[in-house]
Design a protein around this motif. Structure first.
Motif, PDB file in Angstrom:
ATOM      1  N   LYS A 291      19.790  45.051 -77.601  1.00  0.00           N
ATOM      2  CA  LYS A 291      18.395  44.923 -77.216  1.00  0.00           C
ATOM      3  C   LYS A 291      17.636  44.020 -78.171  1.00  0.00           C
ATOM      4  N   ASP A 292      18.134  43.871 -79.385  1.00  0.00           N
ATOM      5  CA  ASP A 292      17.470  43.088 -80.419  1.00  0.00           C
ATOM      6  C   ASP A 292      17.920  41.631 -80.342  1.00  0.00           C
ATOM      7  N   LEU A 293      16.965  40.721 -80.181  1.00  0.00           N
ATOM      8  CA  LEU A 293      17.282  39.297 -80.096  1.00  0.00           C
ATOM      9  C   LEU A 293      18.044  38.823 -81.323  1.00  0.00           C
ATOM     10  N   ARG A 294      17.720  39.365 -82.494  1.00  0.00           N
ATOM     11  CA  ARG A 294      18.405  38.937 -83.718  1.00  0.00           C
ATOM     12  C   ARG A 294      19.893  39.263 -83.657  1.00  0.00           C
ATOM     13  N   VAL A 295      20.238  40.376 -83.043  1.00  0.00           N
ATOM     14  CA  VAL A 295      21.648  40.750 -82.906  1.00  0.00           C
ATOM     15  C   VAL A 295      22.356  39.783 -81.970  1.00  0.00           C
ATOM     16  N   ARG A 296      21.735  39.501 -80.840  1.00  0.00           N
ATOM     17  CA  ARG A 296      22.368  38.589 -79.883  1.00  0.00           C
ATOM     18  C   ARG A 296      22.536  37.198 -80.490  1.00  0.00           C
ATOM     19  N   GLN A 297      21.556  36.764 -81.265  1.00  0.00           N
ATOM     20  CA  GLN A 297      21.692  35.467 -81.919  1.00  0.00           C
ATOM     21  C   GLN A 297      22.760  35.498 -83.010  1.00  0.00           C
ATOM     22  N   PRO A 340      24.975  26.633 -84.526  1.00  0.00           N
ATOM     23  CA  PRO A 340      26.110  26.130 -85.318  1.00  0.00           C
ATOM     24  C   PRO A 340      26.797  27.286 -86.042  1.00  0.00           C
ATOM     25  N   TYR A 341      28.078  27.140 -86.251  1.00  0.00           N
ATOM     26  CA  TYR A 341      28.867  28.202 -86.878  1.00  0.00           C
ATOM     27  C   TYR A 341      28.313  28.534 -88.260  1.00  0.00           C
ATOM     28  N   ASP A 342      27.851  29.771 -88.433  1.00  0.00           N
ATOM     29  CA  ASP A 342      27.210  30.181 -89.679  1.00  0.00           C
ATOM     30  C   ASP A 342      27.344  31.696 -89.840  1.00  0.00           C
ATOM     31  N   PRO A 343      28.516  32.180 -90.243  1.00  0.00           N
ATOM     32  CA  PRO A 343      28.716  33.633 -90.357  1.00  0.00           C
ATOM     33  C   PRO A 343      27.779  34.288 -91.370  1.00  0.00           C
ATOM     34  N   ALA A 344      27.368  33.563 -92.401  1.00  0.00           N
ATOM     35  CA  ALA A 344      26.429  34.135 -93.372  1.00  0.00           C
ATOM     36  C   ALA A 344      25.082  34.428 -92.699  1.00  0.00           C
ATOM     37  N   LYS A 345      24.627  33.490 -91.883  1.00  0.00           N
ATOM     38  CA  LYS A 345      23.378  33.716 -91.169  1.00  0.00           C
ATOM     39  C   LYS A 345      23.527  34.843 -90.163  1.00  0.00           C
ATOM     40  N   ALA A 346      24.705  34.957 -89.554  1.00  0.00           N
ATOM     41  CA  ALA A 346      24.954  36.041 -88.614  1.00  0.00           C
ATOM     42  C   ALA A 346      24.824  37.398 -89.313  1.00  0.00           C
ATOM     43  N   LYS A 347      25.408  37.509 -90.496  1.00  0.00           N
ATOM     44  CA  LYS A 347      25.321  38.764 -91.245  1.00  0.00           C
ATOM     45  C   LYS A 347      23.878  39.057 -91.660  1.00  0.00           C
ATOM     46  N   GLN A 348      23.164  38.011 -92.039  1.00  0.00           N
ATOM     47  CA  GLN A 348      21.764  38.184 -92.434  1.00  0.00           C
ATOM     48  C   GLN A 348      20.927  38.724 -91.272  1.00  0.00           C
ATOM     49  N   GLU A 352      18.888  42.266 -90.978  1.00  0.00           N
ATOM     50  CA  GLU A 352      17.467  42.324 -90.650  1.00  0.00           C
ATOM     51  C   GLU A 352      17.207  43.229 -89.443  1.00  0.00           C
ATOM     52  N   ALA A 353      18.170  43.293 -88.542  1.00  0.00           N
ATOM     53  CA  ALA A 353      18.010  44.117 -87.351  1.00  0.00           C
ATOM     54  C   ALA A 353      18.382  45.575 -87.604  1.00  0.00           C
ATOM     55  N   GLY A 354      18.878  45.870 -88.819  1.00  0.00           N
ATOM     56  CA  GLY A 354      19.236  47.244 -89.152  1.00  0.00           C
ATOM     57  C   GLY A 354      20.696  47.575 -88.995  1.00  0.00           C
ATOM     58  N   TYR A 355      21.550  46.552 -88.934  1.00  0.00           N
ATOM     59  CA  TYR A 355      22.993  46.774 -88.767  1.00  0.00           C
ATOM     60  C   TYR A 355      23.767  46.017 -89.848  1.00  0.00           C
TER      61      TYR A 355
END
Length: 517
Positions: A291-297, A340-348, A352-355
């Motif tokens: 449900k969280d846009l940050r998670v989907r991104q 663009p491929y960015d696993p660090a940003k994905a983790k961030q 931020e989304a609580g996961y």
């Protein structure tokens, strides 16, 4: 989700995994395209010979040989005349559409192609067909004169010209005799096309024989004395037939390109499909994190699309973040690398989304046509950021349809062929349940944008469609990974006029002919 729309979505992928081959021979059975007999080899029997119930893509050759369409799409995507010689929208808003029919055209039974016959055929298709959503905006079809037809739509339908071509089959005109015997439409032919089905030399599910329609309006379009479609499932046998000179053309996958070229065959290709993972539970019903846009991104940033593309389709595809193809109205080049491929940003973003430690979710994918290879690669990438997947793999389209529409899976592996933004939106973006939007996700902004684009004049529509694509990519409704080429190999010394392009199926009824000596 209808069977036809499923087939359309997977057509390009099917061409790669289950090639369709054309073999040429004389009437005596010798190899070679002599102008007497053209033998096409299909990977599967048609779902139906009824244009309203046939599968777009896999069944087109079976239908197009015997049914002329109102309009004709060419290899470049340009719509031209067929049974209709002029056409267009009336007024503004893309709701009223008129056609003027060709004078003198007749069905294979000798009866004339009249406006009343066309209206009856379109009414049958829009009420009895398998693809009711594409036709859903059509409210009425009226014969306004002996050769004029008017289509009224309850809401804007900007793609009627494309819908009425031989590619999408809706405009394949069925004769009054056929409509009077609807039970026979699945196994017989009642069209006005260049050929007729020869029932005496046809065995359903094995081979289908066609001979020229003596009443056809343009005899110059009839290039063969006989066309035979044989059902042969083995793609390796198909390629071998072309290499040995007993076949003329087939669809191949990327791993066969080298072999085909090494055997002296010509190879043609065009963007044909996109593949990835659909984040369908956008309201978080089964998987609350989605449900969280940050998670989907985050799930988008976590995927190395370039590496997956190279591994799965080699150089015969490109990484992409969108669900359109170059050459289509909604394709936005700047959306291709939105994530663009960015696993660090994905983790961030997950943190931020609580996961911060990730989460688990379920996924269904299709274990055919190579879709599962892309899905498995995405699952492996997600695991690196702490997102684990319980994966269910289906083995048939029917099983996939049942699972995709069951609302038991928050994510779905997908493959989808090229389509205009309007037709695409009916499957993916509008708030009604389909196999590509089973939870009927709603976004009022997106719905409004689609309505504006659908009603816009043709010159303005592409820019609006591209804004739609940018928006839905920004909202991360899916993780598109790659687009792949539809690839054909053919013997250019034996046949001519064979072409492939985006959103187009090679036209064997009109353009494929013996090569000129």
């Amino acid at each position: 989700m209808t069977r036809r729309r499923t087939a359309t979505a997977l057509t390009a992928l099917a061409l790669l995994a289950a090639p369709m081959t054309a073999c040429g021979g004389s009437s005596g059975g010798a190899g070679g395209a002599s102008g007497d007999t053209l033998t096409l080899v299909a990977a599967a029997a048609p779902a139906s010979l009824d244009p309203a119930k046939a599968n777009v893509g896999s069944d087109n050759w079976f239908v197009n040989l015997t049914y002329d369409s109102l309009l004709r799409m060419g290899p470049g995507g340009t719509v031209g005349p067929d049974l209709a010689t002029s056409w267009g929208y009336v007024g503004s808003g893309n709701r009223e559409f008129t056609l003027t029919l060709r004078d003198g055209a007749r069905f294979a039974d000798g009866t004339p192609v009249t406006a009343q016959a066309v209206a009856a055929s379109l009414d049958y298709t829009r009420t009895h067909g398998l693809n009711l959503s594409w036709d859903s905006a059509i409210d009425s079809v009226t014969a306004t004169g002996p050769r004029t037809v008017r289509i009224h739509c309850s809401s804007p339908h900007p793609d009627l010209p494309q819908l009425l071509t031989q590619v999408l089959l809706v405009g394949s005109v069925i004769s009054p005799g056929g409509l009077a015997h609807q039970g026979d439409l699945g196994t017989a032919s009642y069209g006005a096309g260049p050929y007729v089905l020869d029932a005496a030399h046809t065995v359903s599910g094995d081979h289908y024989t066609y001979t020229p329609n003596r009443y056809y309006w343009d005899r110059s379009r009839i290039h063969w004395k006989r066309v035979v479609i044989k059902v042969i499932a083995n793609p390796n046998s198909a390629l071998q037939a072309v290499e040995t000179g007993q076949a003329d053309v087939l669809g191949i996958n990327s791993s066969q390109v080298g072999t085909a070229k090494g055997g002296g065959l010509a190879v043609t290709m065009s963007p044909a499909a996109f593949v990835g993972v659909n984040l369908v539970d956008r309201a978080g019903v089964l998987a609350p994190p989605l449900k969280d846009l940050r998670v989907r991104q985050a799930l988008n940033y976590a995927v190395d699309r370039a590496a997956i593309t190279k591994a799965v389709v080699q150089q015969y595809g490109s990484p992409t973040d969108e669900i359109s193809l170059p050459g289509l109205d909604g394709y936005a080049p700047d959306a291709d690398n939105r994530y663009p491929y960015d696993p660090a940003k994905a983790k961030q973003l997950l943190a931020e989304a609580g996961y911060p430690n990730g989460f688990s979710l379920g996924m269904e994918t299709q274990g055919f046509l190579g879709i599962d290879l892309v899905t498995q690669a995405v699952v492996a990438e997600w695991r690196k950021i702490g997102v684990t997947v319980n994966l269910t793999t289906d083995t048939s389209i029917g099983q996939w349809l049942g699972n995709a529409t069951s609302r038991r899976f928050p994510t779905l592996g997908f493959g989808y062929g090229g389509a205009s933004t309007y037709l695409l939106s009916l499957d993916w973006m509008l708030p009604h349940a389909t196999a590509f939007n089973p939870f009927a996700s709603q976004d009022p902004t997106l719905t409004k944008m689609l309505a504006t684009a659908a009603a816009a004049p043709a010159a303005q529509a592409p820019a609006l469609d591209q804004e739609v694509m940018r928006y839905v990519v920004d909202q991360a409704w899916f993780v598109s990974v790659l687009r792949m080429e539809g690839i054909y190999a053919y013997d250019s010394h034996r046949i001519s006029g064979f072409a492939a392009s985006v959103d187009y199926i090679p036209d064997v009824a009109w353009t494929t002919a013996p090569a000129k000596s």
